[in-house]
Scaffold this active site. Structure first.
Site, PDB file in Angstrom:
ATOM      1  N   HIS A  45       0.820  -1.221   0.000  1.00 47.72           N
ATOM      2  CA  HIS A  45       0.000   0.000   0.000  1.00 47.72           C
ATOM      3  C   HIS A  45       0.855   1.273   0.000  1.00 47.72           C
ATOM      4  O   HIS A  45       0.345   2.349  -0.307  1.00 47.72           O
ATOM      5  CB  HIS A  45      -0.966   0.004   1.196  1.00 47.72           C
ATOM      6  CG  HIS A  45      -0.343   0.325   2.513  1.00 47.72           C
ATOM      7  ND1 HIS A  45       0.063  -0.646   3.401  1.00 47.72           N
ATOM      8  CD2 HIS A  45      -0.055   1.509   3.122  1.00 47.72           C
ATOM      9  CE1 HIS A  45       0.551  -0.073   4.492  1.00 47.72           C
ATOM     10  NE2 HIS A  45       0.497   1.232   4.344  1.00 47.72           N
ATOM     11  N   ASP A 105      -0.042  -7.547   1.254  1.00 48.10           N
ATOM     12  CA  ASP A 105       0.434  -6.168   1.418  1.00 48.10           C
ATOM     13  C   ASP A 105       1.957  -6.095   1.495  1.00 48.10           C
ATOM     14  O   ASP A 105       2.524  -5.349   2.291  1.00 48.10           O
ATOM     15  CB  ASP A 105      -0.182  -5.508   2.660  1.00 48.10           C
ATOM     16  CG  ASP A 105      -0.060  -3.985   2.632  1.00 48.10           C
ATOM     17  OD1 ASP A 105       0.073  -3.423   1.532  1.00 48.10           O
ATOM     18  OD2 ASP A 105      -0.062  -3.376   3.713  1.00 48.10           O
ATOM     19  N   GLY A 142       3.684   6.349   8.195  1.00 45.09           N
ATOM     20  CA  GLY A 142       5.088   6.551   7.830  1.00 45.09           C
ATOM     21  C   GLY A 142       5.958   5.394   8.272  1.00 45.09           C
ATOM     22  O   GLY A 142       7.031   5.153   7.714  1.00 45.09           O
ATOM     23  N   ASN A 143       5.510   4.650   9.301  1.00 44.64           N
ATOM     24  CA  ASN A 143       6.223   3.441   9.723  1.00 44.64           C
ATOM     25  C   ASN A 143       5.967   2.271   8.773  1.00 44.64           C
ATOM     26  O   ASN A 143       6.713   1.287   8.775  1.00 44.64           O
ATOM     27  CB  ASN A 143       5.793   3.003  11.125  1.00 44.64           C
ATOM     28  CG  ASN A 143       6.551   3.696  12.231  1.00 44.64           C
ATOM     29  OD1 ASN A 143       5.996   4.467  12.998  1.00 44.64           O
ATOM     30  ND2 ASN A 143       7.851   3.416  12.319  1.00 44.64           N
ATOM     31  N   SER A 144       4.899   2.365   7.981  1.00 49.26           N
ATOM     32  CA  SER A 144       4.520   1.252   7.107  1.00 49.26           C
ATOM     33  C   SER A 144       5.685   0.798   6.241  1.00 49.26           C
ATOM     34  O   SER A 144       6.309   1.609   5.553  1.00 49.26           O
ATOM     35  CB  SER A 144       3.351   1.665   6.215  1.00 49.26           C
ATOM     36  OG  SER A 144       2.176   1.835   6.957  1.00 49.26           O
ATOM     37  N   GLY A 147      -7.957 -27.288  -0.680  1.00 49.24           N
ATOM     38  CA  GLY A 147      -9.130 -27.879  -1.301  1.00 49.24           C
ATOM     39  C   GLY A 147     -10.312 -28.107  -0.388  1.00 49.24           C
ATOM     40  O   GLY A 147     -10.982 -29.143  -0.498  1.00 49.24           O
ATOM     41  N   VAL A 148     -10.594 -27.155   0.506  1.00 48.29           N
ATOM     42  CA  VAL A 148     -11.750 -27.285   1.390  1.00 48.29           C
ATOM     43  C   VAL A 148     -12.534 -25.978   1.419  1.00 48.29           C
ATOM     44  O   VAL A 148     -11.977 -24.902   1.213  1.00 48.29           O
ATOM     45  CB  VAL A 148     -11.342 -27.648   2.841  1.00 48.29           C
ATOM     46  CG1 VAL A 148     -10.676 -29.009   2.889  1.00 48.29           C
ATOM     47  CG2 VAL A 148     -10.448 -26.579   3.449  1.00 48.29           C
TER      48      VAL A 148
END
Length: 487
Positions: free
Chosen positions: A111, A141, A213-215, A277-278
């Site tokens: 992001h 992300d 800003g830490n992202s 596959g469930v």
């Protein structure tokens, strides 16, 4: 007054005077003594602090962590353009990241860089470098950038999951305070926050300060090893990856997920996911929604606790081969305790094909009055991206587009159209490569379905039906924006 009376009054006057002096001097002497004791205590404390102490040792260790990690932390500046039916909108934003390897690969959040037309990376030494986008994975992300630079110092990392109570440190550029560091503890692991921007969640929850800003910045342990990617903030208004202010709960993607995703993005620019596959429902939902099926009724009546109940199994799938059955309640998968179906989807979807996972299930006994704990092992297959397509696959087929597969042309990845018919074939002939949707980069078929799902959330259409604006690279090398009806 006579002399005799004066002599008789003198002792009383002296006694009163002495008492008055005492009332003033005694408290003063007591205060002086207290001050002297406090001064001696302060001097003794200062002497002890002047020598080696536990807090000084802790401060020294934290300085070492900063020295070990900061050279690998980067600040990312983004200029981009968001396209929509109402036109294009320019934007700028910033975030954080960290050096993955000496080859110039930089890890951050998807992001932070999604929709970027220009990317600039600032290293810890202040130098600025133009970056290119290697690939991003919207479902987790995670994104990878690349810069050309010498002498890069990668971060040390570990995929070992931290434990509740472990000390951790968050690095990044909160509110443009570049190359900052905060500390806290692990509040929990395996957290799901219900983020609209992240389909596969298994976050590390921390109380270290994490702000806009830490992202994309690194979360490290006490040895300076990266254990996660700072991603989201949980606030009183809910959880978010883009805005809000820290309220005591920060969320980070664990390295156990990042290692798989980043490695694949560097290798191919896209991500291949595991498949079990469930189909499942939450055990809690099954209990509140009575079923006529005796298998599900036995689960609702006999199972106590949280888990994911298997409601269907794909024939020939890894789940079928492992011996899983209809009505089994998945309570653990790998090292993760399972309370909800979404946690199973996250755990499977963030593992590469071929991964072997232990699965713990609760299974009702034959008479349905009780259950038993069973442990099986599932080897994941490769997920077909169309599993996540939902109604959009049908919409594309109605429009005349089908046989979508991952492809690339001229170094640009995308979703390759294998067959095209009807009116749309003139604009999107077979062999065209879908490279963007609503101005957002599409690197794979899975990316296409993610973009479609997110572009339609909350969309209001009063006069016209919903449509997707695609950018396609045609076989003749020309590029064109084409609208595809979604109903």
């Amino acid at each position: 007054m006579s002399e005799s009376r004066l002599l008789r009054a003198l002792p009383a006057a002296l006694l009163l005077a002495a008492a008055a002096v005492s009332l003033w001097t005694v408290p003063a002497l007591i205060r002086l003594a207290q001050v002297e004791r406090t001064a001696r205590s302060m001097d003794a404390a200062a002497d002890r602090l002047a020598s080696a102490n536990a807090l000084e040792g802790m401060s020294a260790s934290m300085r070492d962590i900063a020295a070990a990690v900061e050279p690998a932390v980067v600040h990312i500046s983004v200029a981009g353009e968001a396209k929509g039916r109402l036109g294009a909108r320019s934007f700028t934003q910033s975030g954080s990241g960290w050096i993955w390897d000496a080859n110039g690969n930089i890890v951050t959040n998807a992001h932070v860089v999604d929709g970027a037309t220009e990317l600039q990376v600032q290293l810890h030494d202040g130098s600025l470098h133009t970056a290119t986008l290697v690939g991003l994975d919207p479902r987790t992300d995670i994104a990878v950038l690349h810069i050309q630079a010498d002498g890069l110092l990668p971060a040390t990392r570990t995929a070992t999951l931290p434990a509740q109570g472990d000390l951790v440190f968050a690095f990044g550029s909160p509110f443009e305070f570049r190359f900052s560091m905060s500390s806290g503890i692990v509040s929990g692991v395996g957290r799901s926050a219900g983020l609209a921007e992240v389909e596969y969640e298994s976050f590390i929850q921390v109380d270290a300060a994490v702000n806009p800003g830490n992202s994309g910045g690194p979360l490290t342990d006490v040895r300076g090893r990266v254990i996660g990617i700072n991603t989201a903030i949980a606030t009183g208004r809910g959880s978010t990856v883009g805005s809000g202010q820290f309220a005591g709960i920060g969320l980070a993607i664990p390295m156990s997920i990042a290692e798989n995703v980043v490695t694949q993005l560097i290798a191919s620019g896209s991500v291949t996911r595991g498949f079990m596959g469930v189909s499942m429902v939450d055990a809690e939902r099954l209990k509140t929604t009575p079923s006529k099926n005796p298998i599900f009724r036995a689960v609702a009546e006999g199972f106590q606790g949280d888990g994911a109940v298997i409601t269907s199994i794909t024939p020939g799938s890894p789940a079928a081969s492992a011996g899983l059955r209809l009505g089994d309640v998945i309570t653990a998968l790998g090292d993760r305790r399972i309370s909800y179906r979404d946690e199973v989807l996250s755990e499977v979807g963030t593992k590469p094909p071929g991964t072997e996972l232990p699965v713990v299930v609760w299974r009702a006994t034959a008479n349905g009055t009780m259950g038993e704990r069973i442990e099986l092992r599932v080897t994941l297959a490769t997920m077909n991206p169309s599993v996540n397509a939902g109604v959009f696959l049908e919409a594309f087929q109605r429009a005349g587009l089908s046989e979508l597969v991952n492809g690339s042309r001229g170094g640009r990845p995308g979703a390759l159209v294998g067959a095209s018919q009807g009116p749309i074939a003139a604009d999107v002939p077979a062999g065209s490569l879908i490279v963007a949707l609503e101005g957002q980069r599409v690197a794979s078929v899975d990316d296409l379905w993610v973009r479609l799902a997110r572009s339609t959330v909350g969309r209001v259409r009063l006069a016209t039906p919903p449509a997707a604006n695609m950018t396609v690279l045609r076989p003749d090398g020309t590029e064109r924006d084409v609208e595809v009806p979604l109903r």
